[in-house]
Design a protein around this motif. Structure first.
Motif, PDB file in Angstrom:
ATOM      1  N   THR A  19      81.177  61.084 -24.207  1.00  7.95           N
ATOM      2  CA  THR A  19      80.719  60.103 -25.194  1.00  7.95           C
ATOM      3  C   THR A  19      81.161  58.797 -24.372  1.00  7.95           C
ATOM      4  OG1 THR A  19      81.357  59.165 -27.452  1.00  7.95           O
ATOM      5  CG2 THR A  19      83.206  60.150 -26.306  1.00  7.95           C
ATOM      6  N   ALA A  20      80.968  57.673 -25.100  1.00  8.30           N
ATOM      7  CA  ALA A  20      81.065  56.288 -24.559  1.00  8.30           C
ATOM      8  C   ALA A  20      81.913  55.593 -25.362  1.00  8.30           C
ATOM      9  CB  ALA A  20      79.855  55.605 -24.327  1.00  8.30           C
ATOM     10  N   ALA A  21      82.531  54.468 -24.670  1.00  7.53           N
ATOM     11  CA  ALA A  21      83.507  53.670 -25.291  1.00  7.53           C
ATOM     12  C   ALA A  21      82.727  52.692 -26.255  1.00  7.53           C
ATOM     13  CB  ALA A  21      84.394  52.806 -24.264  1.00  7.53           C
ATOM     14  N   SER A  22      81.535  52.410 -25.910  1.00  7.04           N
ATOM     15  CA  SER A  22      80.758  51.405 -26.716  1.00  7.04           C
ATOM     16  C   SER A  22      79.412  51.756 -26.560  1.00  7.04           C
ATOM     17  CB  SER A  22      81.007  49.783 -26.110  1.00  7.04           C
ATOM     18  OG  SER A  22      80.539  49.710 -24.643  1.00  7.04           O
ATOM     19  N   ILE A  23      78.454  51.016 -27.310  1.00  8.34           N
ATOM     20  CA  ILE A  23      77.074  51.301 -27.457  1.00  8.34           C
ATOM     21  C   ILE A  23      76.476  50.626 -26.073  1.00  8.34           C
ATOM     22  CG2 ILE A  23      74.999  50.392 -28.475  1.00  8.34           C
ATOM     23  CD1 ILE A  23      76.139  51.129 -31.274  1.00  8.34           C
ATOM     24  N   ALA A  24      77.271  49.476 -25.815  1.00  7.74           N
ATOM     25  CA  ALA A  24      76.764  48.772 -24.621  1.00  7.74           C
ATOM     26  C   ALA A  24      76.753  49.378 -23.292  1.00  7.74           C
ATOM     27  CB  ALA A  24      77.536  47.297 -24.449  1.00  7.74           C
ATOM     28  N   GLU A  25      77.986  50.067 -23.223  1.00 11.72           N
ATOM     29  CA  GLU A  25      78.331  50.976 -22.129  1.00 11.72           C
ATOM     30  C   GLU A  25      77.289  52.296 -22.133  1.00 11.72           C
ATOM     31  OE1 GLU A  25      79.456  54.238 -20.100  1.00 11.72           O
ATOM     32  OE2 GLU A  25      80.999  54.161 -21.826  1.00 11.72           O
ATOM     33  N   ALA A  26      77.105  52.833 -23.287  1.00 13.96           N
ATOM     34  CA  ALA A  26      76.181  54.118 -23.245  1.00 13.96           C
ATOM     35  C   ALA A  26      74.893  53.729 -22.785  1.00 13.96           C
ATOM     36  CB  ALA A  26      76.007  54.576 -24.888  1.00 13.96           C
ATOM     37  N   MET A  27      74.427  52.592 -23.411  1.00  8.09           N
ATOM     38  CA  MET A  27      72.837  51.973 -23.249  1.00  8.09           C
ATOM     39  C   MET A  27      72.530  51.578 -21.684  1.00  8.09           C
ATOM     40  SD  MET A  27      71.178  52.246 -25.957  1.00  8.09           S
ATOM     41  CE  MET A  27      69.545  51.250 -25.679  1.00  8.09           C
ATOM     42  N   GLN A  28      73.772  51.295 -20.862  1.00  3.18           N
ATOM     43  CA  GLN A  28      73.560  50.717 -19.410  1.00  3.18           C
ATOM     44  C   GLN A  28      72.749  51.921 -18.730  1.00  3.18           C
ATOM     45  OE1 GLN A  28      74.711  47.827 -18.445  1.00  3.18           O
ATOM     46  NE2 GLN A  28      73.644  48.353 -16.362  1.00  3.18           N
ATOM     47  N   ASP A  29      71.474  51.356 -18.217  1.00  2.00           N
ATOM     48  CA  ASP A  29      70.871  52.515 -17.549  1.00  2.00           C
ATOM     49  C   ASP A  29      70.115  53.608 -18.047  1.00  2.00           C
ATOM     50  OD1 ASP A  29      71.062  50.597 -15.144  1.00  2.00           O
ATOM     51  OD2 ASP A  29      73.050  51.489 -14.660  1.00  2.00           O
ATOM     52  N   ALA A  30      70.518  53.407 -19.316  1.00  2.00           N
ATOM     53  CA  ALA A  30      69.919  54.843 -20.014  1.00  2.00           C
ATOM     54  C   ALA A  30      68.302  54.993 -19.945  1.00  2.00           C
ATOM     55  CB  ALA A  30      70.286  54.888 -21.403  1.00  2.00           C
ATOM     56  N   ASP A  31      67.943  56.202 -19.696  1.00  2.00           N
ATOM     57  CA  ASP A  31      66.409  56.296 -19.590  1.00  2.00           C
ATOM     58  C   ASP A  31      65.639  56.835 -20.745  1.00  2.00           C
ATOM     59  OD1 ASP A  31      66.078  56.384 -16.570  1.00  2.00           O
ATOM     60  OD2 ASP A  31      67.552  57.798 -16.632  1.00  2.00           O
ATOM     61  N   LEU A  32      66.428  57.068 -21.661  1.00  2.00           N
ATOM     62  CA  LEU A  32      65.931  57.668 -22.986  1.00  2.00           C
ATOM     63  C   LEU A  32      67.201  57.730 -24.006  1.00  2.00           C
ATOM     64  CD1 LEU A  32      63.538  59.501 -24.623  1.00  2.00           C
ATOM     65  CD2 LEU A  32      64.933  61.487 -24.261  1.00  2.00           C
ATOM     66  N   VAL A  33      66.987  57.137 -25.196  1.00  2.00           N
ATOM     67  CA  VAL A  33      67.757  57.367 -26.277  1.00  2.00           C
ATOM     68  C   VAL A  33      67.264  58.208 -27.727  1.00  2.00           C
ATOM     69  CG1 VAL A  33      68.939  55.946 -27.971  1.00  2.00           C
ATOM     70  CG2 VAL A  33      68.870  54.944 -25.965  1.00  2.00           C
ATOM     71  N   VAL A  34      68.054  58.946 -28.026  1.00  2.00           N
ATOM     72  CA  VAL A  34      67.543  59.947 -29.249  1.00  2.00           C
ATOM     73  C   VAL A  34      68.381  59.821 -30.258  1.00  2.00           C
ATOM     74  CG1 VAL A  34      66.920  62.201 -29.938  1.00  2.00           C
ATOM     75  CG2 VAL A  34      66.769  61.577 -27.442  1.00  2.00           C
ATOM     76  N   ILE A  35      67.800  59.257 -31.265  1.00  2.00           N
ATOM     77  CA  ILE A  35      68.508  58.883 -32.529  1.00  2.00           C
ATOM     78  C   ILE A  35      68.196  60.159 -33.682  1.00  2.00           C
ATOM     79  CG2 ILE A  35      68.801  57.409 -34.566  1.00  2.00           C
ATOM     80  CD1 ILE A  35      67.249  55.171 -32.979  1.00  2.00           C
TER      81      ILE A  35
END
Lengths: 289, 289
Positions: A51-67
């Protein structure tokens, strides 16, 4: 792809993570959600890497986001990820209604962003949660994608490939068409089942009624056991298509009433034969798939 | 009992014959029906001992007559057996509606005859016909008997014992009460499923609609694949109770429409929660039986 972020690691998000890992073993899968215990379980099960500490950290260099959260949370998540969205990042969702999701995306996402692809995998199951997630949930299942004028062909192609690598059959249509189809074949039946059980469970003799309910009733009302919150959200999100379906259905019931009042044996037989043939033809086509 | 006559050796009549043979190996079981091939098959399978050359010959010294034909034939069979009926012979049926059967019995049978016991085993199955007949079909299933002022206690006791020897749980109530209960938990759901499939199968885009119908739709519409003739007969036989049910159900749908039009989130959630809890509580009670 190197990094995928999944919001909501339940049955759908978790099963997609499992399918992605099979097809792309090197991809890092980061899971986010409101329920810390569920994310812990998903990590323990190996469904996500972390998991990630924050949305900012998770989104860093993400190629794909699935909601893959309940529909009611999609709007807030789109708003939360927008400040951290990179131009190359593709965003998709798995919500059961699509016009509302596209409207939210247009409101929340930057005007020049082309990476949002609205989607809906047709793969429910009675069980929910990450412990029900499994490889093969999407095999031979339909996934509907509803690109609009803001969607780039490249983003669409990436999301299509992702679902195809999970074994699904991808179909593209407009959000409006999607919502009209699913109002008829999914949302209306759920409302009809809820309405029947609500009616019987409101009666003084409900104990006696349920005592004599048998296998036909069991199958007919299975969908009335579905999540009330999820179906409240779907009903409100797709309300205009659903109101049209309810009108059409009530017209059918009034026709049926008239046939019964007139003791129209031939008319009743014709209606039941039409329905029975259509239903059995459809069921046979499923078995031959 | 020495001799039992069964009219209609299909799923229900055949399974009852198998259960009777287990409980009473010495009883002679004579099968009658319109379909000679079916009777031949039932004899070959050992479900019945033999068929008969005539109703007169079959009825001679019969202790029990079971009418297990489609409901629409019950009236004619009652008329046909009446000239050959002996005072000690008990007659019962397995029809899905009971007020109409009692009315036919009163018309057809001698005024001083006390041996008719109307009945309804709650044991359907998707398969029909004598080849689907099996031992155990009635194990732990309800059988409703609806005696009236013309039924002797001795006849009732004999029919009750017969069903109990087949493993069923016998419940007695009035025909009117029976028909009201089954209008709600069986006949109405069938009409609702027929109406939905009829509606969708009448549309120009029916191929597309059925293409995206999934497991929820499959279960909800399973009963729409039932026999059109049988459900025409049941609908007409139980029309007054069914019209009352259709009225109550349409009131539910109008309430639902109002909630959706007003976007009443709390009202929708309350309705879905009420239904979902009732349905799941019932389903759990089935599993624990």
């Amino acid at each position: 792809m190197n990094k995928i972020v999944i919001f909501g690691v339940g049955l759908i998000g978790g099963s997609l993570a499992i399918a992605i890992r099979q097809a792309h073993p090197a991809v890092e899968i980061v899971g986010l959600g409101r329920d810390g215990e569920l994310l812990h379980a998903a990590t323990e099960l190996g469904v996500i890497d972390r998991t990630a500490a924050s949305i900012a950290e998770a989104m860093q260099d993400a190629d794909l986001v699935v909601i893959a959260t309940p529909v009611a949370q999609i709007r807030a998540i789109l708003q939360a990820i927008t400040p951290h969205l990179q131009a190359h990042t593709i965003v998709t969702d798995v919500g059961s209604t699509k016009s509302d999701v596209l409207a939210y995306a247009r409101q929340a996402l930057p005007a020049d962003y082309r990476g949002f692809v609205a989607g809906h995998p047709i793969a429910g199951a009675e069980k929910t949660g990450v412990t029900a997630a499994r490889d093969g949930l999407f095999h031979h299942k339909h996934v509907v994608l509803t690109p609009d004028a803001h969607t780039s062909a490249q983003a669409l192609q990436s999301v299509q490939s992702l679902w195809e690598s999970a074994g699904a059959k991808v179909v593209c249509m407009s959000a409006q068409q999607h919502d009209a189809i699913f109002a008829a074949v999914s949302h209306l039946p759920h409302l009809l089942a809820f309405a029947l059980v609500n009616e019987l469970a409101s009666r003084d003799n409900q104990v006696e009624l349920f005592r004599f309910a048998a296998s036909g009733f069991r199958d007919f009302t299975r969908i009335a056991g579905s999540s009330p919150e999820m179906w409240r959200d779907i009903t409100l999100a797709n309300r205009s298509a659903l109101l049209a379906e309810l009108d059409a259905y009530q017209k059918q019931l009034r026709q049926l009433q008239t046939l019964i009042e007139h003791q129209d044996s031939a008319g009743l037989l014709a209606m039941f034969e039409h329905a029975s043939q259509a239903r059995n033809t459809w069921a046979e086509s499923l078995q031959s798939q």
